[in-house]
Design a protein around this motif. Structure first.
Motif, mmCIF file in Angstrom:
data_model
loop_
_atom_site.group_PDB
_atom_site.id
_atom_site.type_symbol
_atom_site.label_atom_id
_atom_site.label_comp_id
_atom_site.label_asym_id
_atom_site.label_seq_id
_atom_site.Cartn_x
_atom_site.Cartn_y
_atom_site.Cartn_z
ATOM 1 N N LYS A 123 39.491 -68.044 -102.861
ATOM 2 C CA LYS A 123 38.956 -69.402 -102.809
ATOM 3 C C LYS A 123 38.724 -69.825 -101.363
ATOM 4 O O LYS A 123 39.517 -69.517 -100.477
ATOM 5 C CB LYS A 123 39.933 -70.375 -103.481
ATOM 6 C CG LYS A 123 39.478 -71.825 -103.511
ATOM 7 C CD LYS A 123 40.507 -72.689 -104.231
ATOM 8 C CE LYS A 123 40.103 -74.145 -104.265
ATOM 9 N NZ LYS A 123 41.129 -74.984 -104.954
ATOM 10 N N GLU A 156 37.657 -73.430 -99.341
ATOM 11 C CA GLU A 156 37.377 -74.863 -99.384
ATOM 12 C C GLU A 156 37.207 -75.348 -97.946
ATOM 13 O O GLU A 156 38.035 -75.069 -97.081
ATOM 14 C CB GLU A 156 38.519 -75.607 -100.069
ATOM 15 C CG GLU A 156 38.301 -77.099 -100.194
ATOM 16 C CD GLU A 156 39.418 -77.796 -100.965
ATOM 17 O OE1 GLU A 156 39.786 -78.919 -100.592
ATOM 18 O OE2 GLU A 156 39.930 -77.179 -101.930
ATOM 19 N N LYS A 164 31.816 -68.614 -108.434
ATOM 20 C CA LYS A 164 31.485 -70.014 -108.726
ATOM 21 C C LYS A 164 31.352 -70.804 -107.430
ATOM 22 O O LYS A 164 32.148 -70.636 -106.506
ATOM 23 C CB LYS A 164 32.579 -70.664 -109.577
ATOM 24 C CG LYS A 164 32.731 -70.082 -110.973
ATOM 25 C CD LYS A 164 33.865 -70.767 -111.713
ATOM 26 C CE LYS A 164 34.037 -70.175 -113.110
ATOM 27 N NZ LYS A 164 35.178 -70.793 -113.822
ATOM 28 N N HIS A 203 31.211 -74.821 -106.619
ATOM 29 C CA HIS A 203 31.355 -76.134 -107.213
ATOM 30 C C HIS A 203 30.460 -77.141 -106.494
ATOM 31 O O HIS A 203 30.258 -77.045 -105.275
ATOM 32 C CB HIS A 203 32.809 -76.581 -107.157
ATOM 33 C CG HIS A 203 33.738 -75.653 -107.887
ATOM 34 N ND1 HIS A 203 33.918 -75.708 -109.249
ATOM 35 C CD2 HIS A 203 34.497 -74.616 -107.453
ATOM 36 C CE1 HIS A 203 34.773 -74.768 -109.621
ATOM 37 N NE2 HIS A 203 35.131 -74.085 -108.547
ATOM 38 N N PRO A 204 29.908 -78.102 -107.228
ATOM 39 C CA PRO A 204 29.046 -79.108 -106.586
ATOM 40 C C PRO A 204 29.764 -79.791 -105.421
ATOM 41 O O PRO A 204 30.916 -80.214 -105.545
ATOM 42 C CB PRO A 204 28.775 -80.096 -107.723
ATOM 43 C CG PRO A 204 28.970 -79.309 -108.976
ATOM 44 C CD PRO A 204 30.058 -78.326 -108.668
ATOM 45 N N GLN A 224 33.174 -78.518 -99.809
ATOM 46 C CA GLN A 224 32.564 -77.334 -100.406
ATOM 47 C C GLN A 224 33.684 -76.466 -100.991
ATOM 48 O O GLN A 224 34.677 -76.215 -100.308
ATOM 49 C CB GLN A 224 31.818 -76.507 -99.366
ATOM 50 C CG GLN A 224 30.693 -77.186 -98.649
ATOM 51 C CD GLN A 224 30.096 -76.273 -97.601
ATOM 52 O OE1 GLN A 224 30.468 -75.111 -97.467
ATOM 53 N NE2 GLN A 224 29.159 -76.816 -96.833
ATOM 54 N N VAL A 225 33.508 -76.019 -102.230
ATOM 55 C CA VAL A 225 34.502 -75.147 -102.855
ATOM 56 C C VAL A 225 33.781 -73.971 -103.510
ATOM 57 O O VAL A 225 32.888 -74.164 -104.336
ATOM 58 C CB VAL A 225 35.346 -75.892 -103.901
ATOM 59 C CG1 VAL A 225 36.370 -74.938 -104.525
ATOM 60 C CG2 VAL A 225 36.048 -77.101 -103.296
ATOM 61 N N GLU A 256 34.631 -69.984 -105.300
ATOM 62 C CA GLU A 256 35.689 -69.115 -105.822
ATOM 63 C C GLU A 256 35.074 -67.827 -106.354
ATOM 64 O O GLU A 256 33.962 -67.838 -106.898
ATOM 65 C CB GLU A 256 36.450 -69.802 -106.958
ATOM 66 C CG GLU A 256 37.194 -71.055 -106.557
ATOM 67 C CD GLU A 256 37.835 -71.737 -107.749
ATOM 68 O OE1 GLU A 256 39.069 -71.900 -107.747
ATOM 69 O OE2 GLU A 256 37.087 -72.097 -108.686
#
Length: 360
Positions: A168, A170, A219, A221-222, A227-228, A230
């Protein structure tokens, strides 16, 4: 002892008609335990929902363990052209039912020398391996056969290990015109580095000794304020690379900004070719008219879970074509299924007689 009270093909067909995805095996376990009782095998369903059986009173302890859970997906159960279709026909209800009928048909002389423990294990298709872990400390076998499709002439000596990795990243959101890799791009760079590492490890190695890597999920994520990104990696590990060593490499390649989570650790296993157990199975295969062949598998099985606990001769054996595992066309050849029963029965008799003839 006679196993003629039930027809093995009809009994397997009944088992295939009971859905048993991982975590939902109880009804099937009860069906299998009831069948074992009818065949003269003392049976019960344990706290892990394993279907358990025991026959014989001898000093040599043999565990026959095959998993009874399946991956999701229904396949209409039908007998067609000498083939029995259904989810689990090969992986691995077929191999475990073959174990049941082999044990149920052993002669009394063998049962005075062997105690055979049958375990229809739960959650093998899940990372938990709940059923195998439950019995690991409760049984003390001298020999172990894991019920997995090897083909009735095949004996599987080893399985690769496994390591699952979640990664991950972030970071604070910024405008796309900014000259800085975003969270997703940082993960892509890490994957490229791991891919290069694995391919360098694999130079000159046979398939069983190679590191396999699969990107299972990615993935993004919006983004609002953060910002994320994975990703999920699945690594298959050769015997020279146990999970802890793989983790050391994966961690070294990761910048400190990435979050790594490791799970699903399974230790690779490779057993010897010449043991009393392999000799007994080879004799059983030859007696049934086959030519024994040793195999190595690039997947994992309950062998990986149990080998660190049970340091005794261990192989995987079972009728069925493993290339049909998890497919929408899963089926087992009836003739092969019946030969698998005969091979296991003969191998158990040989173990009771002292382990078979030594081979070079």
């Amino acid at each position: 002892m006679s196993g003629s009270a039930l027809d093995p093909v009809e009994f397997l067909k009944g088992a295939l008609e009971i859905p048993s995805p991982s975590g939902e095996e109880r009804l099937l376990a009860e069906y299998l335990a009831e069948g074992m009782e009818r065949l003269g095998i003392r049976s019960f369903v344990d706290e892990a929902d394993n279907a358990r059986g025991q026959v014989g009173k001898g000093p040599i302890q043999v565990v026959l363990l095959g998993h009874i859970d399946t991956v999701p997906g229904r396949i209409p159960v039908r007998l067609e052209g000498g083939k029995l279709f259904g989810r689990g026909a090969v992986d691995a209800k077929g191999p475990f039912v073959a174990m049941i009928f082999a044990a149920a048909s052993l002669p009394e002389e063998t049962l005075r020398r062997l105690t055979v423990h049958l375990v229809g294990a739960t959650e093998e298709e899940a990372p938990s391996s709940k059923g195998a872990r439950f019995v690991a400390s409760r049984l003390q076998p001298d020999y172990v056969v894991i019920g997995e499709p090897s083909g009735w002439e095949g004996i599987t000596l080893g399985y690769k290990g496994r390591l699952l990795v979640k990664v991950k990243r972030e970071k604070d959101h910024f405008h796309s015109a900014h000259h800085e890799p975003n969270a997703a791009e940082e993960l892509v760079s890490y994957f490229v580095a791991i891919k290069a590492w694995a391919e360098a490890m694999n130079v000159g190695q046979r398939p069983f000794d190679q590191v396999q890597y699969t990107l299972r999920d990615f993935k993004v994520h919006p983004a609002e304020l953060k910002q994320v990104a994975e990703m999920f990696l699945d690594l298959r590990l050769p015997p020279r690379l146990p999970p802890e060593e793989a983790i050391r490499h994966l961690t070294a390649y990761a910048p400190p900004t990435l979050e790594l989570e490791f799970f699903g650790r399974e230790v690779p296993y490779l057993g010897p070719k010449d043991t009393p157990l392999t000799r007994a199975l080879r004799q059983g295969i030859r007696k049934a008219g086959g030519r024994p062949v040793f195999k190595l598998k690039t997947g994992t099985s309950d062998m990986n879970v149990l080998a660190p606990h049970w340091r005794v001769p261990m192989v995987a054996y079972g009728p069925g074509d493993s290339t049909l595992d998890h497919t929408p066309h899963e089926h087992i050849q009836v003739e092969e299924f019946l030969k698998g029963i005969a091979v296991l029965r003969e191998a158990l008799k040989v173990l009771g007689e002292g382990g078979g003839t030594r081979v070079g």
